[in-house]
Design a protein around this motif. Structure first.
Motif, PDB file in Angstrom:
ATOM      1  N   ASP A  24     -10.253 -13.849  -3.691  1.00  0.00           N
ATOM      2  CA  ASP A  24      -9.427 -12.819  -3.066  1.00  0.00           C
ATOM      3  C   ASP A  24      -8.385 -13.397  -2.113  1.00  0.00           C
ATOM      4  OD1 ASP A  24     -10.956 -11.050  -4.458  1.00  0.00           O
ATOM      5  OD2 ASP A  24     -11.968 -10.163  -2.728  1.00  0.00           O
ATOM      6  N   ASP A  25      -8.780 -14.361  -1.301  1.00  0.00           N
ATOM      7  CA  ASP A  25      -7.858 -14.944  -0.323  1.00  0.00           C
ATOM      8  C   ASP A  25      -6.706 -15.663  -1.020  1.00  0.00           C
ATOM      9  OD1 ASP A  25      -9.363 -14.002   1.793  1.00  0.00           O
ATOM     10  OD2 ASP A  25     -10.520 -15.852   2.010  1.00  0.00           O
ATOM     11  N   THR A  28      -4.366 -13.110  -2.596  1.00  0.00           N
ATOM     12  CA  THR A  28      -3.540 -12.469  -1.570  1.00  0.00           C
ATOM     13  C   THR A  28      -2.396 -13.380  -1.148  1.00  0.00           C
ATOM     14  OG1 THR A  28      -5.417 -11.180  -0.753  1.00  0.00           O
ATOM     15  CG2 THR A  28      -3.545 -11.474   0.747  1.00  0.00           C
ATOM     16  N   GLU A  44      -9.111 -10.293 -11.899  1.00  0.00           N
ATOM     17  CA  GLU A  44     -10.081 -11.032 -11.090  1.00  0.00           C
ATOM     18  C   GLU A  44     -10.925 -12.020 -11.888  1.00  0.00           C
ATOM     19  OE1 GLU A  44     -12.225  -7.841  -9.234  1.00  0.00           O
ATOM     20  OE2 GLU A  44     -10.834  -7.768  -7.540  1.00  0.00           O
TER      21      GLU A  44
END
Length: 266
Positions: A24-25, A28, A44
């Motif tokens: 996720d990081d 982002t 994902e």
């Protein structure tokens, strides 16, 4: 008769980037780096990435290598061997930066390899260069799509095979004024959106424009080599109104069908 083009569900003029990243990081951060220049889709894991690529047919794919369900190598191999997505540039993003790792990625069809950690400028330049290279290839593929033999003889790629199949299918129906995109899709075994997006990416042409170009190219051949009159030529290439055919021909070639025949046949 015009062929109605499908909508893609994506708005705006920015190229579409599919990001396949399970962290996720990292996802982002990458989205923050590229969102000003691209419409970003995010998957994902590799399996979802494959499914989204087949559905949306993005302009570029940036994929991590180590992911659940399908890794980046499997994603590359799957998409590069599918005629709907084989043209899409894929950049693999990974912490595995050895020469053997890079070679493995390239062997699976990757167009580029970016090692973590990377600088924002490095990422944007790699993506921009691949996108520009793809745009330059449009000239080659547009010529090939319209039957340029020199281009055709030098290209045995999946893209060339796809364009040959598409052209052959449409040429077999040129006298059909009611040819629809549904008919074309059925003839080549591809969905409407996938066909529209792949054709636009490869050649910069819509299906509607491509069909018309083939009709007019065939009309020019008939005007030179047959004894058909202008109306008969129009009907033979799928125009129901000879006057409309003459207007379209004149707009395309800068000369009326009658004058074209006179000047080129003596």
């Amino acid at each position: 008769m015009a062929i109605t083009e499908p909508t893609t569900g994506l708005a705006g003029d920015k190229p579409v980037l599919l990001l396949v990243e399970d962290n996720d990081d990292m996802a982002t951060y990458i989205k923050a780096c590229v969102q000003d220049d691209y419409q970003v889709l995010w998957a994902e894991n590799g399996q979802t990435g494959i499914e989204l690529a087949l559905e949306k047919v993005p302009d570029l794919i940036l994929s991590d290598v180590l992911m659940p369900k399908k890794d980046g190598f499997q994603l590359c191999e799957t998409l590069k061997n599918d005629q709907r997505t084989s043209h899409i540039p894929i950049v693999l993003l990974t912490a595995m930066a050895s020469v053997s790792d890079k070679i493995s990625g390239l062997q699976h069809g990757a167009d580029g390899y970016l090692a973590k950690p990377f600088q924002r400028e490095e990422l944007t330049v790699v993506l921009a260069n691949l996108l520009q290279s793809r745009r330059l290839l449009q000239l080659h593929y547009s010529r090939l799509a319209l039957g340029n033999q020199a281009d055709n003889a030098l290209d045995e790629s999946l893209e060339a095979q796809f364009l040959h199949k598409l052209r052959s299918a449409i040429e077999g129906q040129l006298d059909n004024p009611h040819l629809s995109i549904g008919d074309v899709c059925q003839l080549i075994g591809m969905g409407r959106t996938s066909l529209y997006l792949k054709m636009a990416a490869l050649t910069g042409m819509s299906i509607n424009k491509y069909v018309r170009s083939l009709r007019l190219s065939r009309a020019r051949e008939l005007l030179l080599a047959s004894t058909l009159n202008i109306s008969e030529v129009a009907y033979a290439v799928g125009f129901e109104d000879p006057k409309y055919f003459s207007r379209v021909f004149s707009k395309e070639f800068g000369i009326t069908p009658g004058n074209f025949r006179l000047l080129n046949r003596g």
